[in-house]
Design an enzyme around this catalytic site. Structure first.
Site, PDB file in Angstrom:
ATOM      1  N   GLU A 150     -12.452  -6.458 -10.064  1.00 49.04           N
ATOM      2  CA  GLU A 150     -13.348  -5.932 -11.106  1.00 49.04           C
ATOM      3  C   GLU A 150     -13.484  -6.870 -12.302  1.00 49.04           C
ATOM      4  O   GLU A 150     -13.258  -6.484 -13.452  1.00 49.04           O
ATOM      5  CB  GLU A 150     -12.876  -4.528 -11.523  1.00 49.04           C
ATOM      6  CG  GLU A 150     -12.848  -3.576 -10.329  1.00 49.04           C
ATOM      7  CD  GLU A 150     -12.234  -2.215 -10.625  1.00 49.04           C
ATOM      8  OE1 GLU A 150     -11.811  -1.964 -11.767  1.00 49.04           O
ATOM      9  OE2 GLU A 150     -12.163  -1.390  -9.692  1.00 49.04           O
TER      10      GLU A 150
ATOM     11  N   ASN B 228     -12.798  -8.675  -5.512  1.00 52.14           N
ATOM     12  CA  ASN B 228     -13.189  -7.314  -5.148  1.00 52.14           C
ATOM     13  C   ASN B 228     -13.858  -6.660  -6.361  1.00 52.14           C
ATOM     14  O   ASN B 228     -13.424  -6.850  -7.498  1.00 52.14           O
ATOM     15  CB  ASN B 228     -11.880  -6.566  -4.799  1.00 52.14           C
ATOM     16  CG  ASN B 228     -12.073  -5.211  -4.179  1.00 52.14           C
ATOM     17  OD1 ASN B 228     -12.823  -5.066  -3.235  1.00 52.14           O
ATOM     18  ND2 ASN B 228     -11.358  -4.216  -4.711  1.00 52.14           N
TER      19      ASN B 228
ATOM     20  N   HIS C 159     -17.691   2.713  -3.819  1.00 53.91           N
ATOM     21  CA  HIS C 159     -17.510   4.085  -4.302  1.00 53.91           C
ATOM     22  C   HIS C 159     -18.914   4.629  -4.553  1.00 53.91           C
ATOM     23  O   HIS C 159     -19.509   4.385  -5.604  1.00 53.91           O
ATOM     24  CB  HIS C 159     -16.673   4.103  -5.578  1.00 53.91           C
ATOM     25  CG  HIS C 159     -15.261   3.661  -5.339  1.00 53.91           C
ATOM     26  ND1 HIS C 159     -14.380   4.414  -4.602  1.00 53.91           N
ATOM     27  CD2 HIS C 159     -14.595   2.545  -5.714  1.00 53.91           C
ATOM     28  CE1 HIS C 159     -13.216   3.787  -4.543  1.00 53.91           C
ATOM     29  NE2 HIS C 159     -13.315   2.646  -5.200  1.00 53.91           N
TER      30      HIS C 159
ATOM     31  N   GLU D 114     -13.262   0.033  -0.271  1.00 52.86           N
ATOM     32  CA  GLU D 114     -12.820   1.298  -0.875  1.00 52.86           C
ATOM     33  C   GLU D 114     -13.854   2.402  -0.678  1.00 52.86           C
ATOM     34  O   GLU D 114     -14.113   3.206  -1.579  1.00 52.86           O
ATOM     35  CB  GLU D 114     -12.551   1.106  -2.379  1.00 52.86           C
ATOM     36  CG  GLU D 114     -11.573  -0.006  -2.684  1.00 52.86           C
ATOM     37  CD  GLU D 114     -11.234  -0.139  -4.162  1.00 52.86           C
ATOM     38  OE1 GLU D 114     -11.525   0.773  -4.958  1.00 52.86           O
ATOM     39  OE2 GLU D 114     -10.678  -1.202  -4.533  1.00 52.86           O
TER      40      GLU D 114
ATOM     41  N   ASP E  82     -15.982   5.512  -0.362  1.00 54.02           N
ATOM     42  CA  ASP E  82     -16.037   6.970  -0.389  1.00 54.02           C
ATOM     43  C   ASP E  82     -17.419   7.374  -0.868  1.00 54.02           C
ATOM     44  O   ASP E  82     -18.143   6.573  -1.457  1.00 54.02           O
ATOM     45  CB  ASP E  82     -14.899   7.635  -1.195  1.00 54.02           C
ATOM     46  CG  ASP E  82     -14.690   7.082  -2.578  1.00 54.02           C
ATOM     47  OD1 ASP E  82     -15.649   6.548  -3.180  1.00 54.02           O
ATOM     48  OD2 ASP E  82     -13.561   7.191  -3.094  1.00 54.02           O
TER      49      ASP E  82
HETATM   50  O1  G2I Z   1     -10.554   4.261  -9.306  1.00 57.67           O
HETATM   51  C1  G2I Z   1     -10.753   4.140  -7.941  1.00 57.67           C
HETATM   52  C2  G2I Z   1     -10.417   2.745  -7.458  1.00 57.67           C
HETATM   53  C3  G2I Z   1     -11.392   1.745  -8.023  1.00 57.67           C
HETATM   54  N1  G2I Z   1     -11.134   0.402  -7.535  1.00 57.67           N
HETATM   55  C4  G2I Z   1      -9.763  -0.071  -7.709  1.00 57.67           C
HETATM   56  C5  G2I Z   1      -8.763   0.938  -7.198  1.00 57.67           C
HETATM   57  O2  G2I Z   1      -7.457   0.484  -7.451  1.00 57.67           O
HETATM   58  C6  G2I Z   1      -9.001   2.294  -7.802  1.00 57.67           C
HETATM   59  O3  G2I Z   1      -7.998   3.158  -7.265  1.00 57.67           O
HETATM   60  C7  G2I Z   1      -7.569   4.179  -8.116  1.00 57.67           C
HETATM   61  C8  G2I Z   1      -6.502   4.997  -7.416  1.00 57.67           C
HETATM   62  O4  G2I Z   1      -7.021   5.576  -6.257  1.00 57.67           O
HETATM   63  C9  G2I Z   1      -6.011   6.093  -8.354  1.00 57.67           C
HETATM   64  O5  G2I Z   1      -4.911   6.789  -7.768  1.00 57.67           O
HETATM   65  O6  G2I Z   1      -7.038   3.624  -9.285  1.00 57.67           O
HETATM   66  C10 G2I Z   1      -6.718   4.627 -10.230  1.00 57.67           C
HETATM   67  C11 G2I Z   1      -6.327   3.973 -11.539  1.00 57.67           C
HETATM   68  O7  G2I Z   1      -7.399   3.349 -12.104  1.00 57.67           O
HETATM   69  C12 G2I Z   1      -5.601   5.497  -9.675  1.00 57.67           C
HETATM   70  O8  G2I Z   1      -5.351   6.562 -10.559  1.00 57.67           O
HETATM   71  C13 G2I Z   1      -4.151   6.539 -11.218  1.00 57.67           C
HETATM   72  C14 G2I Z   1      -4.151   7.682 -12.207  1.00 57.67           C
HETATM   73  O9  G2I Z   1      -5.256   7.529 -13.074  1.00 57.67           O
HETATM   74  C15 G2I Z   1      -2.893   7.659 -12.986  1.00 57.67           C
HETATM   75  O10 G2I Z   1      -2.850   8.775 -13.844  1.00 57.67           O
HETATM   76  C16 G2I Z   1      -1.699   7.628 -12.047  1.00 57.67           C
HETATM   77  O11 G2I Z   1      -0.497   7.460 -12.778  1.00 57.67           O
HETATM   78  O12 G2I Z   1      -3.035   6.644 -10.361  1.00 57.67           O
HETATM   79  C17 G2I Z   1      -1.839   6.476 -11.053  1.00 57.67           C
HETATM   80  C18 G2I Z   1      -0.682   6.365 -10.076  1.00 57.67           C
HETATM   81  O13 G2I Z   1      -0.615   7.512  -9.266  1.00 57.67           O
END
Ligand code: G2I
Length: 452
Positions: free
Chosen positions: A162, A203, A239, A267, A269
């Site tokens: 990003e 990415n 996404h 990724e 969805d």
């Molecule tokens: O946001 C969707 C994806 C966008 N591209 C990069 C990816 O790395 C990103 O993945 C998401 C995860 O699926 C989430 O699970 O990234 C988020 C963070 O930007 C993740 O969320 C975070 C929560 O916001 C936090 O509160 C939590 O502590 O996950 C953390 C770990 O569980």
């Protein structure tokens, strides 16, 4: 007739609890018992079908599906900086190791995600005061440590994540502000040094179609190639919003491929406004198919990774209020039309014969010291039943003591429940539920159910 798989064990979580309320565990099979898993269909086409996975969940039904359906896994958060290096030089590899071990055990590739990002950085890094030289050293050390640890075990790394704004300018971040744009080339170079065998990717999201952002990414990749910087691929996160697959997706994939790099959908969805309806799920299936079709059409597109395979494990509802249902399996691990669309795009069957559009989900709805209440819900979508029989084998000595809305018999460990006089008919789009009480001790795992 359908084979409904699971292995989800509730025992440890439930022992001693008097009431579970709505806590459910259920499982169903792939779209059709005869269908090959997605990973077999993808492999036959030389493609990746992957999923982001949460290492804490890789057991039971979640683990079964993750291992059975996908030939690649991406840790959803476990390889991010805040997860692996919460304090400087102190590493927490356990969750990431778990994903790698799972992949090894299941013959899967691992996509490493991610090394250089503006988000999910630990406080010591994000809030530190760094000279450019210090920041550069911190970044090099992190990349060297993480890529080095998994050397030979990661097929592809999302090295830089990003980097761009929507208008194609560079995103302001600790990296671009502290190091200038060359942080990208340096990160790639350090990653290559740490694991020469891993494919190195940049990415991003909203770069699926031809637009200002994807063109900036395109120009960057072209210039990196010209400069001899190690860059092997571009990740299009994808996404997406229901009904909004960019019409230029395939063209965009192709233009990156023509630069001499691989392209991966990293990724995928497709989110929808809740509640989901049959019409929305049909549109979603078309969207999933359009993405996979575009990837299948371009030989340098390595494949598609979904960002979580079940709606129970998706980031979408947490971030987009009122939106969800974005993945190929619903919250009870039942494959959705999107699952069948992916299979279809990969050359598998998409249609279901009558009756074969019916699934059964076994749930434990309540459990106490030695007893439990269970239920099986039989749902038809794209099929129908005029009578039914659900059978399973209890794996841990459970005994049925009473049933309702079905006639259940148990012989040894084998249970057979057939419809009552009034609920044998299950029209397309409807469901019936029957229940039972049983006894258990030690553990109470959810069995495999066969519906006929
Ligand atoms: O946001 C969707 C994806 C966008 N591209 C990069 C990816 O790395 C990103 O993945 C998401 C995860 O699926 C989430 O699970 O990234 C988020 C963070 O930007 C993740 O969320 C975070 C929560 O916001 C936090 O509160 C939590 O502590 O996950 C953390 C770990 O569980």
């Amino acid at each position: 007739m359908r084979s409904l798989r699971s292995g989800f064990s509730l025992a440890s979580a439930l022992t001693g609890l008097a009431t579970l309320g709505a806590l459910l565990a259920g499982a169903t099979a792939p779209a059709r018992a005869a269908d090959a898993p997605l990973r077999d269909l993808a492999a036959a086409k030389g493609k990746i079908i992957g999923s982001a996975v949460n290492p804490a969940k890789l057991t039971g039904t979640y683990g079964d599906i993750a291992g059975r359906e996908f030939n690649s896994v991406t840790p959803d958060n476990a390889m991010k900086w805040e997860s692996v290096e919460p304090s400087r030089g102190t590493f927490n590899w356990a969750p990431a190791d778990q994903v790698v071990a799972f992949a090894t055990a299941h013959g899967q590739q691992v996509r490493g995600h991610t090394l250089v990002w503006h988000s999910q950085n630990p406080g010591w890094l994000a809030n530190g005061t760094w000279t450019p030289a210090q920041l550069s050293t911190v970044l090099q050390d992190h990349i060297t440590a993480e890529v080095g640890r998994y050397k030979g075990r990661i097929a592809a790394w999302d090295v830089v994540n990003e980097a761009f704004n929507e208008d194609g300018t560079y995103r302001s971040s600790i990296w671009s502000n502290g190091l200038g744009q060359d942080y990208i080339a340096n990160a790639l170079t350090w990653a290559r040094a740490a694991d020469p065998g891993a494919k190195l990717y940049i990415n991003d999201y909203n770069v699926e179609g031809v637009n200002a952002k994807s063109t900036a990414l395109y120009n960057l990749v072209r210039s990196l190639k010209e400069r001899g910087v190690p860059i092997d691929g571009v990740g299009l996160q994808a996404h997406l919003i229901l009904g909004q697959v960019p019409s230029s997706l395939q063209q965009n994939i192709q233009r990156f491929a023509d630069l001499g790099v691989d392209v991966a959908i990293t990724e995928l969805d497709v989110r929808m406004q809740l509640p989901s309806t049959a019409a929305k799920l049909t549109q979603q299936a078309a969207d999933y198919k359009a993405v996979m079709d575009a990837c299948v059409a371009v030989s340098r597109c390595t494949g598609v990774t979904v960002w979580g395979f079940t709606d129970s494990d998706s980031w979408v509802p947490d971030v987009f209020d009122g939106y969800g249902a974005a993945t190929p399996y619903d919250e009870s691990f039942t494959p959705k039309p999107a699952y069948r669309a992916l299979a279809g795009s990969l050359g598998g069957g998409t249609t279901e014969p009558p009756g074969d559009g019916c699934t059964a989900v076994y749930s434990v709805v309540n459990q106490w010291n030695s007893g439990f209440t269970g239920q099986v819900r039989i749902s038809c979508s794209g099929g129908a039943l005029s009578s039914w029989r659900a059978g399973w084998t209890f794996g841990a000595g459970q005994r049925i003591t009473q049933s309702w809305n079905a006639n259940c018999t148990q012989s040894g460990t084998a249970v057979t429940c057939s419809n009552a006089s009034y609920n044998g008919t299950v029209p397309d789009g409807s469901s019936v539920t029957f229940g039972f009480n049983g006894s258990w001790s030690g553990s109470n795992p959810v069995p495999v159910v066969t519906l006929s």
